[in-house]
Structure formats: C-alpha cells, structure tokens
Design an enzyme around this catalytic site. Structure first.
Site, PDB file in Angstrom:
ATOM      1  CG  ASP A  90      -0.259  -0.003   2.512  1.00  0.00           C
ATOM      2  OD1 ASP A  90       0.979   0.196   2.543  1.00  0.00           O
ATOM      3  OD2 ASP A  90      -0.925  -0.179   3.542  1.00  0.00           O
ATOM      4  CG  ASP A 279      -5.768  -5.146   1.686  1.00  0.00           C
ATOM      5  OD1 ASP A 279      -5.709  -4.633   2.815  1.00  0.00           O
ATOM      6  OD2 ASP A 279      -6.053  -4.486   0.664  1.00  0.00           O
ATOM      7  CB  CYS A 325     -11.708 -26.949   7.170  1.00  0.00           C
ATOM      8  SG  CYS A 325     -10.274 -25.921   6.829  1.00  0.00           S
ATOM      9  CB  CYS A 327      -6.631 -25.841   7.031  1.00  0.00           C
ATOM     10  SG  CYS A 327      -7.127 -25.867   8.765  1.00  0.00           S
ATOM     11  CB  CYS A 330      -9.495 -28.754   9.984  1.00  0.00           C
ATOM     12  SG  CYS A 330     -10.223 -27.179  10.489  1.00  0.00           S
ATOM     13  CG  HIS A 356      -9.733 -22.828  10.425  1.00  0.00           C
ATOM     14  ND1 HIS A 356     -10.247 -23.906   9.733  1.00  0.00           N
ATOM     15  CD2 HIS A 356     -10.776 -21.991  10.673  1.00  0.00           C
ATOM     16  CE1 HIS A 356     -11.560 -23.729   9.586  1.00  0.00           C
ATOM     17  NE2 HIS A 356     -11.904 -22.578  10.146  1.00  0.00           N
TER      18      HIS A 356
HETATM   19 ZN    ZN Z   1      -9.419 -25.666   8.963  1.00  0.00          ZN
END
Ligand code: ZN
Length: 387
Positions: A90, A279, A325, A327, A330, A356
């Site tokens: 930015d 963002d 999920c 990830c 998880c 996550h």
């Molecule tokens: Zn997750």
C-alpha cells in the site's frame, strides 16, 4: 503481457488472471496482509499450503522498521521474508492518517499535518517526525519492490466537514498525478516492472466516486484500487459505494478493494460488483483472538453467523474446528486442544487459528472463482446465505 486477463464474467462478477513478474494470481482472490513483512505467526510455506497466492505489506511500517536501507540490501521485502510469489504494497497514506484503534487514530490524526507537499507525521514507534510525499511513497515502494504498488492518497473518512473532504479529494488527485509521474520515472531503471494502481476515493458519494474513477482512468494507471472506510465496513455500505462505479469499471484492468471487510457477505457483495482482489487484516487478527471462520456445512452462513469463538468449545470436544476444512489445523487438531491453547495463552493457538482462517478465505475464493466460470456465482451466494 497484459497485467490482467479476463477469463469470464457473470453479471459484473469476474474471474481472471493477474500476471506479475513473480507469477499469476487467479482472481477473485484474497490477499493476506503481511504488515511487517510477516503474515503474523504463519510461514511462507504455510501460506502456500493454505492456498495463498500473494502477500500485501505495509509501506508505512516497513519504512519505519527495519527501514528502507535494510530492505534495499535484501532487494525487496519479499526476498527478506522469503516469499517467492506475487506481492503488493500500500502507499502508507492510510496508516499515516489513521493507525490502529479509533482512539489512537483520533490522537494520531491530530499529530498529522497535511500540506500540499505531503503528510508530516510522527512515528508510532519513537515519536520521530517524518514527511511522506507522493514521490517519497513511490521511492519507498520502489525499494520494497512489490509487483503491485499503490498511489499515495489522503483518506477522506473521519474528516469532519464536507469542505475538508472536498479539499482532501482534490489534493488526492494532485498527489496521484505526482505518484504517477515519479513511478513512470522509476520504472525506467527497474528490472521487474511494478504496476501502479490509482486509488479511487469518494466513499458513497456517486459524483465524487465517478469523478475519482474518471481521473484514474484518464491517467491510465495499470490497475484500480478502491479505498475509503465505506469499503471496510458494512456489506450494504460497501455495495452502495461500489454501485456508484460498477458500470464504469474497465474489463481490462484489475480492481483491488483496500481493506475489504464485512465477512463472507461483504466479499460476495464486492465480487458481485467487479472486485478482483482484496486485502483484510481481520482474518488473522480475529484468528489470534480465537474467532474461527465456519463453512456453511458447519452451520456457519453469513450475517455474522460465520464465525465461532474457540473459548466456547467443550474441553473434551474431539472434533476438528470444521468437518469439511482440509487445512493442517483441521486435519490434525481437536477443538478441545485448540481451546486449551487459547485458554492458556499458548502461541500455537493463534498460529493454528490463523492457518485455518486463511485457508477458509482461500477456499471461499476458489469456490467463487469456479462458480463464476460455470455461471453459478449467484447460485453459490444463495447457497452460502441459506445455510
Ligand atoms: Zn481448517
């Protein structure tokens, strides 16, 4: 090579590709914020594992620390933090005007003096005095060396009177002209060219927004950034702000929403109106306070039901945060364990939660990209809303 390729459009929602010297960004995309050349608690490899495509760093913060001369030695903030992919910075304009909390922002704005030359401000670290001008912002961003950089503007929000807002609005156009001139000069000697985005101001005022967009298009900035506090708040206000210009957004230039908020609903409303990238710092900030994003399948929809407080989990809850999920958090850890980490202020808690939440955002954006390509964006939005 053009900066932006439009792949498909459904209504005003668009799927495309931003081409940078450090790789492509499939859009619409969430851009994680690495304020101090770090997406807090998360390594570059973990960012990639969560599906992140680019990182946005803050000019104001890196200018104050570690400083331009240090970053110059590393040839940019990306090599410094060991991120190989596309990058954004930015302009520093927003942080100079309003840093952090509303209270601090109020105190700080009283310490900022705006002149035609630029903004004189005091460092939040040691109180030292600095002058940031459009030219200097471009020079700092040249050293930070992101692929995509922003023109220096003066945010309008929190300016008390209409007269002051009009003043700032007109000054921003002059500052953007100076940003464009200095950027043009700096590109001549660069190996990797930087794409400068002009910032569109005007909040929800259709006359100001359109005048600002017309100006940015006239100067032919490679990309368009949409700024202002109306972009970072309520989904309906974001929609109102974007509605003022949606029909005039060019199909050949990427559009970035600066600090887009409002949860999944805010994202759907922005993408519906032609936003390609955005963002947002709250994704990781909320993670560090124990607020975890939920998929519709987990009972989270939108309208503020999309997140869950880790402190409310049962200590013996063996299930992952999300049943759908994929990830690392998880796949590996239980809700009970993550709750335990937060209850005891263990640093790993904020880290696992950040992984996550970033993964959630990237999964949502991938679903949106696929949906637009299949003309199912409206369908996806309805489904997310219903659940
Ligand atoms: Zn997750």
């Amino acid at each position: 090579m053009n900066l932006f390729t439009l792949k498909h459009q459904e209504g005003f929602a668009r799927a495309g590709i931003i081409h940078t010297p450090h790789g492509e960004i499939q859009t619409p995309a969430f851009i994680p914020v690495g304020t101090q050349a770090t997406v807090k608690t998360v390594t570059p490899q973990e960012l990639l594992d969560t599906g992140s495509q680019a990182v946005l760093a803050n000019t104001y913060h890196l200018y104050l620390s570690p400083g331009v001369e240090t970053i110059r030695e590393y040839h940019g903030f990306a090599p410094f933090m060991k991120w190989d992919g596309p990058t954004f910075t930015d302009s520093g304009g927003y942080q100079v005007a309003f840093l952090w909390t509303p209270k601090e922002a109020k105190e700080r704005s009283s310490q900022v003096t705006i002149t035609e030359e630029g903004a004189v401000f005091r460092s939040h670290i040691d109180g030292s005095k600095h002058l940031l001008t459009p030219e200097k912002s471009m020079e700092i961003q040249d050293v930070l060396s992101a692929d995509i950089i922003m023109a220096f503007d003066q945010p309008l929000s929190q300016l008390s009177t209409r007269e002051k807002q009009k003043d700032a609005f007109e000054r921003t156009m002059r500052w953007e002209t100076r940003s464009h001139a200095r950027w043009t000069e700096l590109q001549k000697t660069r190996e990797h060219k930087q794409a400068l985005y002009g910032v569109v101001q005007g909040e929800t005022d259709p006359i100001l927004r359109r005048a600002s967009l017309d100006f940015v298009l006239r100067l032919d900035f490679p990309g368009i950034a949409i700024g202002g506090s109306t972009i970072g708040s309520d989904p309906q206000i974001t929609a109102d702000a974007l509605d003022t210009i949606v029909e005039s957004l060019p199909s050949g230039k990427p559009v970035h929403a600066l600090g887009l908020g409002g949860g999944p609903e805010g994202i759907f409303e922005a993408v519906k109106r032609g936003v390609d990238t955005f963002d947002n710092t709250s994704v990781t900030r909320m993670a560090r306070t124990g607020l975890l994003f939920l998929f519709p399948e987990d009972g989270g929809g939108i309208h503020n039901k999309f997140r869950s407080d880790v402190h409310k989990f049962s200590p013996t809850d063996m299930a992952p945060i999300s049943s759908v999920c994929t990830c690392m958090t998880c796949k590996t850890f239980s809700r009970g364990y993550i709750r335990h980490l937060f209850v005891n202020n263990e640093l790993l808690g904020g880290r696992l939660a950040s992984i996550h939440n970033i993964h959630y955002m990237n999964t949502l954006m991938e679903a949106i990209r696929t949906a637009i390509l299949q003309e199912k964006f409206t369908h996806l939005y309805d489904n997310w809303l219903k659940k």
